[in-house]
Design a protein around this motif. Structure first.
Motif, PDB file in Angstrom:
ATOM      1  N   ASN A 242       1.103  26.146  -9.850  1.00  7.20           N
ATOM      2  CA  ASN A 242       1.750  27.431 -10.128  1.00  7.20           C
ATOM      3  C   ASN A 242       0.971  28.609  -9.547  1.00  7.20           C
ATOM      4  O   ASN A 242       1.557  29.596  -9.094  1.00  7.20           O
ATOM      5  CB  ASN A 242       1.923  27.607 -11.639  1.00  7.20           C
ATOM      6  CG  ASN A 242       3.014  26.705 -12.194  1.00  7.20           C
ATOM      7  OD1 ASN A 242       3.896  26.249 -11.461  1.00  7.20           O
ATOM      8  ND2 ASN A 242       2.957  26.434 -13.485  1.00  7.20           N
ATOM      9  N   ILE A 243      -0.345  28.526  -9.557  1.00  8.43           N
ATOM     10  CA  ILE A 243      -1.151  29.604  -8.985  1.00  8.43           C
ATOM     11  C   ILE A 243      -0.916  29.705  -7.478  1.00  8.43           C
ATOM     12  O   ILE A 243      -0.766  30.808  -6.930  1.00  8.43           O
ATOM     13  CB  ILE A 243      -2.640  29.387  -9.314  1.00  8.43           C
ATOM     14  CG1 ILE A 243      -2.881  29.642 -10.809  1.00  8.43           C
ATOM     15  CG2 ILE A 243      -3.534  30.298  -8.475  1.00  8.43           C
ATOM     16  CD1 ILE A 243      -4.252  29.223 -11.298  1.00  8.43           C
ATOM     17  N   PHE A 244      -0.865  28.576  -6.812  1.00  9.45           N
ATOM     18  CA  PHE A 244      -0.567  28.603  -5.372  1.00  9.45           C
ATOM     19  C   PHE A 244       0.865  29.083  -5.120  1.00  9.45           C
ATOM     20  O   PHE A 244       1.129  29.787  -4.138  1.00  9.45           O
ATOM     21  CB  PHE A 244      -0.776  27.220  -4.760  1.00  9.45           C
ATOM     22  CG  PHE A 244      -2.222  26.853  -4.565  1.00  9.45           C
ATOM     23  CD1 PHE A 244      -3.021  27.573  -3.686  1.00  9.45           C
ATOM     24  CD2 PHE A 244      -2.785  25.795  -5.250  1.00  9.45           C
ATOM     25  CE1 PHE A 244      -4.354  27.249  -3.497  1.00  9.45           C
ATOM     26  CE2 PHE A 244      -4.131  25.463  -5.076  1.00  9.45           C
ATOM     27  CZ  PHE A 244      -4.916  26.186  -4.195  1.00  9.45           C
ATOM     28  N   ALA A 245       1.779  28.737  -6.012  1.00 10.41           N
ATOM     29  CA  ALA A 245       3.163  29.197  -5.858  1.00 10.41           C
ATOM     30  C   ALA A 245       3.245  30.715  -5.991  1.00 10.41           C
ATOM     31  O   ALA A 245       3.983  31.374  -5.247  1.00 10.41           O
ATOM     32  CB  ALA A 245       4.058  28.523  -6.894  1.00 10.41           C
ATOM     33  N   LEU A 246       2.501  31.289  -6.926  1.00 11.71           N
ATOM     34  CA  LEU A 246       2.501  32.739  -7.099  1.00 11.71           C
ATOM     35  C   LEU A 246       1.965  33.446  -5.852  1.00 11.71           C
ATOM     36  O   LEU A 246       2.333  34.590  -5.571  1.00 11.71           O
ATOM     37  CB  LEU A 246       1.662  33.127  -8.320  1.00 11.71           C
ATOM     38  CG  LEU A 246       2.289  32.848  -9.680  1.00 11.71           C
ATOM     39  CD1 LEU A 246       1.274  33.073 -10.793  1.00 11.71           C
ATOM     40  CD2 LEU A 246       3.527  33.711  -9.912  1.00 11.71           C
ATOM     41  N   ALA A 247       1.086  32.767  -5.126  1.00  8.76           N
ATOM     42  CA  ALA A 247       0.543  33.340  -3.893  1.00  8.76           C
ATOM     43  C   ALA A 247       1.480  33.133  -2.706  1.00  8.76           C
ATOM     44  O   ALA A 247       1.163  33.578  -1.595  1.00  8.76           O
ATOM     45  CB  ALA A 247      -0.818  32.725  -3.593  1.00  8.76           C
ATOM     46  N   GLY A 248       2.606  32.445  -2.926  1.00  8.27           N
ATOM     47  CA  GLY A 248       3.585  32.251  -1.858  1.00  8.27           C
ATOM     48  C   GLY A 248       3.312  31.057  -0.973  1.00  8.27           C
ATOM     49  O   GLY A 248       3.939  30.900   0.086  1.00  8.27           O
ATOM     50  N   CYS A 249       2.359  30.187  -1.371  1.00 14.42           N
ATOM     51  CA  CYS A 249       2.018  29.029  -0.539  1.00 14.42           C
ATOM     52  C   CYS A 249       3.141  27.999  -0.540  1.00 14.42           C
ATOM     53  O   CYS A 249       3.961  27.943  -1.457  1.00 14.42           O
ATOM     54  CB  CYS A 249       0.727  28.393  -1.042  1.00 14.42           C
ATOM     55  SG  CYS A 249      -0.715  29.470  -0.920  1.00 14.42           S
ATOM     56  N   ALA A 250       3.139  27.161   0.488  1.00 11.99           N
ATOM     57  CA  ALA A 250       4.099  26.067   0.594  1.00 11.99           C
ATOM     58  C   ALA A 250       3.411  24.782   0.144  1.00 11.99           C
ATOM     59  O   ALA A 250       2.535  24.271   0.855  1.00 11.99           O
ATOM     60  CB  ALA A 250       4.597  25.930   2.030  1.00 11.99           C
ATOM     61  N   PRO A 251       3.753  24.238  -1.025  1.00  8.83           N
ATOM     62  CA  PRO A 251       3.068  23.046  -1.518  1.00  8.83           C
ATOM     63  C   PRO A 251       3.418  21.811  -0.696  1.00  8.83           C
ATOM     64  O   PRO A 251       4.572  21.623  -0.294  1.00  8.83           O
ATOM     65  CB  PRO A 251       3.585  22.921  -2.957  1.00  8.83           C
ATOM     66  CG  PRO A 251       4.931  23.578  -2.924  1.00  8.83           C
ATOM     67  CD  PRO A 251       4.807  24.702  -1.935  1.00  8.83           C
ATOM     68  N   ARG A 252       2.417  20.998  -0.421  1.00 15.42           N
ATOM     69  CA  ARG A 252       2.633  19.740   0.287  1.00 15.42           C
ATOM     70  C   ARG A 252       2.121  18.616  -0.609  1.00 15.42           C
ATOM     71  O   ARG A 252       0.905  18.446  -0.770  1.00 15.42           O
ATOM     72  CB  ARG A 252       1.899  19.745   1.624  1.00 15.42           C
ATOM     73  CG  ARG A 252       2.078  18.458   2.423  1.00 15.42           C
ATOM     74  CD  ARG A 252       1.431  18.559   3.795  1.00 15.42           C
ATOM     75  NE  ARG A 252       2.085  19.561   4.635  1.00 15.42           N
ATOM     76  CZ  ARG A 252       1.776  19.762   5.912  1.00 15.42           C
ATOM     77  NH1 ARG A 252       0.834  19.036   6.485  1.00 15.42           N
ATOM     78  NH2 ARG A 252       2.390  20.692   6.611  1.00 15.42           N
ATOM     79  N   PRO A 253       3.016  17.832  -1.231  1.00 15.33           N
ATOM     80  CA  PRO A 253       2.564  16.777  -2.144  1.00 15.33           C
ATOM     81  C   PRO A 253       1.815  15.684  -1.404  1.00 15.33           C
ATOM     82  O   PRO A 253       2.267  15.199  -0.355  1.00 15.33           O
ATOM     83  CB  PRO A 253       3.861  16.258  -2.760  1.00 15.33           C
ATOM     84  CG  PRO A 253       4.936  16.665  -1.817  1.00 15.33           C
ATOM     85  CD  PRO A 253       4.483  17.920  -1.161  1.00 15.33           C
ATOM     86  N   LEU A 254       0.660  15.295  -1.945  1.00 15.75           N
ATOM     87  CA  LEU A 254      -0.162  14.226  -1.389  1.00 15.75           C
ATOM     88  C   LEU A 254      -0.260  13.106  -2.413  1.00 15.75           C
ATOM     89  O   LEU A 254      -0.527  13.356  -3.593  1.00 15.75           O
ATOM     90  CB  LEU A 254      -1.564  14.763  -1.056  1.00 15.75           C
ATOM     91  CG  LEU A 254      -1.628  15.933  -0.077  1.00 15.75           C
ATOM     92  CD1 LEU A 254      -3.063  16.429   0.076  1.00 15.75           C
ATOM     93  CD2 LEU A 254      -1.049  15.544   1.285  1.00 15.75           C
ATOM     94  N   ALA A 255      -0.060  11.895  -1.960  1.00 15.57           N
ATOM     95  CA  ALA A 255       0.045  10.744  -2.865  1.00 15.57           C
ATOM     96  C   ALA A 255      -1.262  10.493  -3.609  1.00 15.57           C
ATOM     97  O   ALA A 255      -2.365  10.762  -3.117  1.00 15.57           O
ATOM     98  CB  ALA A 255       0.454   9.505  -2.080  1.00 15.57           C
ATOM     99  N   VAL A 256      -1.114   9.944  -4.811  1.00 20.07           N
ATOM    100  CA  VAL A 256      -2.235   9.516  -5.651  1.00 20.07           C
ATOM    101  C   VAL A 256      -2.025   8.047  -5.990  1.00 20.07           C
ATOM    102  O   VAL A 256      -0.912   7.637  -6.333  1.00 20.07           O
ATOM    103  CB  VAL A 256      -2.307  10.359  -6.946  1.00 20.07           C
ATOM    104  CG1 VAL A 256      -3.301   9.765  -7.931  1.00 20.07           C
ATOM    105  CG2 VAL A 256      -2.676  11.800  -6.618  1.00 20.07           C
ATOM    106  N   ASP A 257      -3.096   7.262  -5.893  1.00 26.26           N
ATOM    107  CA  ASP A 257      -3.002   5.856  -6.297  1.00 26.26           C
ATOM    108  C   ASP A 257      -4.103   5.543  -7.305  1.00 26.26           C
ATOM    109  O   ASP A 257      -4.659   6.458  -7.928  1.00 26.26           O
ATOM    110  CB  ASP A 257      -3.056   4.931  -5.073  1.00 26.26           C
ATOM    111  CG  ASP A 257      -4.387   5.018  -4.306  1.00 26.26           C
ATOM    112  OD1 ASP A 257      -5.365   5.601  -4.835  1.00 26.26           O
ATOM    113  OD2 ASP A 257      -4.454   4.496  -3.175  1.00 26.26           O
ATOM    114  N   GLY A 258      -4.430   4.277  -7.465  1.00 24.62           N
ATOM    115  CA  GLY A 258      -5.420   3.865  -8.446  1.00 24.62           C
ATOM    116  C   GLY A 258      -6.837   4.310  -8.141  1.00 24.62           C
ATOM    117  O   GLY A 258      -7.734   4.117  -8.969  1.00 24.62           O
TER     118      GLY A 258
END
Length: 501
Positions: A242-258
């Motif tokens: 949310n903080i990055f969203a407030l700054a107008g950034c474009a989120p790029r989801p990166l996978a998480v595993d074990g």
């Protein structure tokens, strides 16, 4: 005292809480009711006998509070009619309520500003984690981010607060420090806290903040730009998203595993990557050493910054701890965020940033315009708490308690909830669990709450739409050890109820 804790009292008063004086709480509630209009100024205050019976307090407690408020001018005594609110202490709106219809008093004026149109941002519309304020009222609070009360820690903090308020210590924080931090606290962090994470820096590379969210917000003010691609763990830390969203950034989801954040070519093109390698938020898994090295190599290759949130420094029960990413950073690309109070007393709100001196200098200048510096008295209290060894003693007790709880809750979940799959964490203060196909964690949450147990569905942690509903988190930092097994068994009963419904 026990009676008062249970009493809900009149509808206009919230329940009383343990750990605070009854006179103090009653005074606060009466003043709030006076100023918000819940107690009409033209009517006498409830009699001491009636109010004591309704609230489950002794009559003496009510009388003493009434008399004190009268001495201070909030109440006026009237012979044979008791106490009235002194109209001179009320604001214009409260005084107007004596002769105005309440519906008219609080009606929205026709010429009120259109805030929806004026606001440049709407933070309230972001999806955020919401925790019940009354979580302590649940018998089995499997809630993350809170701690079990530790009387020894509280007593030591009180001792340090007393020392900080006297003699030479007091003279260090009574003056406005403008942009500077407490030198003793900086010394304790750089010489005692950071070396344990393999980090060796000077005071010019450290800034004290009022917590991780504050650290992140200031970083986005300096480093983020609209449309900037930022890599975020999926699932990940909601407040960072949310903080990055407030700054107008474009989120790029990166996978998480074990093994935590997956390091691959999807990071190419990111300007920053936010990660939680010690205990991934929310899964709790720890990133192994080889993957940390790969992440640093990717950062150099693709020239992005890494923000390392070490919110829960490794307390691995199985296997050894790994050095922080920052300790292996030779290029200066890693910005390290630390929290000193999250596992100590979350309400104290003190943290820090470690980065290159040039960035710290700009952060310090920015902080000056936000709040100048964190309260200097709290900084000195924490410095004394560290210097006198109380922090280390607390950390040892906490590690021992969490290790015992982790073993107990892991076994209890395996025995009572065989259909769920844990993330494989070996430390921290929470379990991340995945239910079977078709499972909805919100249904379990509602069924468990009716029985007195509190769990946290994991849907909020995902960027994907629609977010999966089959995950939930069981925090065990705040719940008593002996309540874990019966609490998990209650969850199993709630699960059965849910399946029968």
């Amino acid at each position: 005292m026990a009676t008062a804790d249970r009493a809900a009292g009149p509808a206009r008063f919230a329940p009383f809480h343990r750990g605070r004086g009854l006179q103090e709480q009653l005074r606060e509630k009466l003043l709030n009711a006076m100023f918000d209009g819940s107690l009409p100024a033209h009517e006498p205050m409830p009699s001491s006998r009636r109010l004591s019976e309704e609230l489950g307090l002794s009559r003496n407690t009510v009388v003493l509070v009434y008399e004190k408020l009268a001495q201070e001018g909030y109440l006026v005594a009237s012979s044979r009619r008791g106490f009235y609110i002194n109209p001179h202490v009320l604001g214009e709106r409260q005084q107007a309520s004596l002769k105005t219809d309440p519906q008219q008093l609080f009606a929205r004026p026709d010429d009120a500003p259109d805030w929806d149109a004026r606001l440049a941002q709407h933070p309230s519309r972001l999806r955020a984690i919401v925790k019940p304020r009354n979580w302590r009222d649940y018998r089995y609070p499997f809630i993350y981010g809170q701690v079990e009360y530790d009387e020894a820690t509280a007593a030591h903090w009180r001792e340090c607060a007393r020392l900080a308020a006297s003699g030479a210590h007091a003279r260090t924080w009574l003056d406005d420090q403008v942009a500077q931090d407490d030198a003793l606290l900086v010394e304790q962090i750089t010489q005692r806290i950071l070396p344990r994470r393999g980090i060796h820096v000077g005071p010019e590379q450290l800034l004290i903040t009022i917590g991780t969210q504050n650290s992140l917000f200031m970083l986005t003010q300096l480093l983020a730009r609209p449309g900037m691609p930022v890599g975020l763990e999926e699932p990940g830390y909601v407040d960072a998203r949310n903080i990055f969203a407030l700054a107008g950034c474009a989120p790029r989801p990166l996978a998480v595993d074990g093994q935590g954040l997956v390091v691959d070519e999807r990071m190419a093109g990111c300007a920053m990557v936010f990660c939680t390698p010690s205990h991934q938020s929310p899964t709790g898994v720890t990133m192994p050493l080889y993957r940390r090295i790969e992440l640093l190599e990717q950062a150099r290759r693709h020239d992005f910054l890494v923000i390392e949130d070490d919110y829960e420094s490794e307390q691995n029960i199985l296997g050894r701890n790994h050095p922080a990413l920052k300790s292996m950073d030779e290029s200066g690309r890693v910005i390290y965020l630390g929290s000193l109070t999250k596992s100590l007393m979350p309400g104290v709100r003190l943290g820090f940033v470690v980065a290159d001196a040039e960035l710290i200098r700009e952060l310090r200048a920015l902080r000056r315009y936000l709040y100048r510096h964190p309260p200097s008295n709290n900084q000195r209290i924490l410095a004394l708490f560290l210097g006198m060894g109380y922090f280390d003693a607390h950390a040892r007790r906490l590690r021992s308690a969490l290790a015992r709880k982790w073993r107990t809750i892991s076994q209890a979940v395996a025995d009572a909830l065989p259909a769920v799959t844990p993330s494989g964490t070996s430390g921290g203060s929470a379990l991340w669990l995945r239910g079977p196909a078709g499972f909805d964690a919100w249904e379990l949450q509602r069924a468990a709450a009716r029985r007195g147990a509190l769990i946290e569905p994991g849907q909020i942690h995902f960027l994907a739409e629609p977010a999966p509903t089959g995950y939930f988190r069981l925090g065990y930092g705040a719940i008593a050890h002996d309540d874990i097994v019966p609490g998990v068994q209650l969850l199993a009963e709630a699960w059965k109820d849910m399946e029968r419904a």
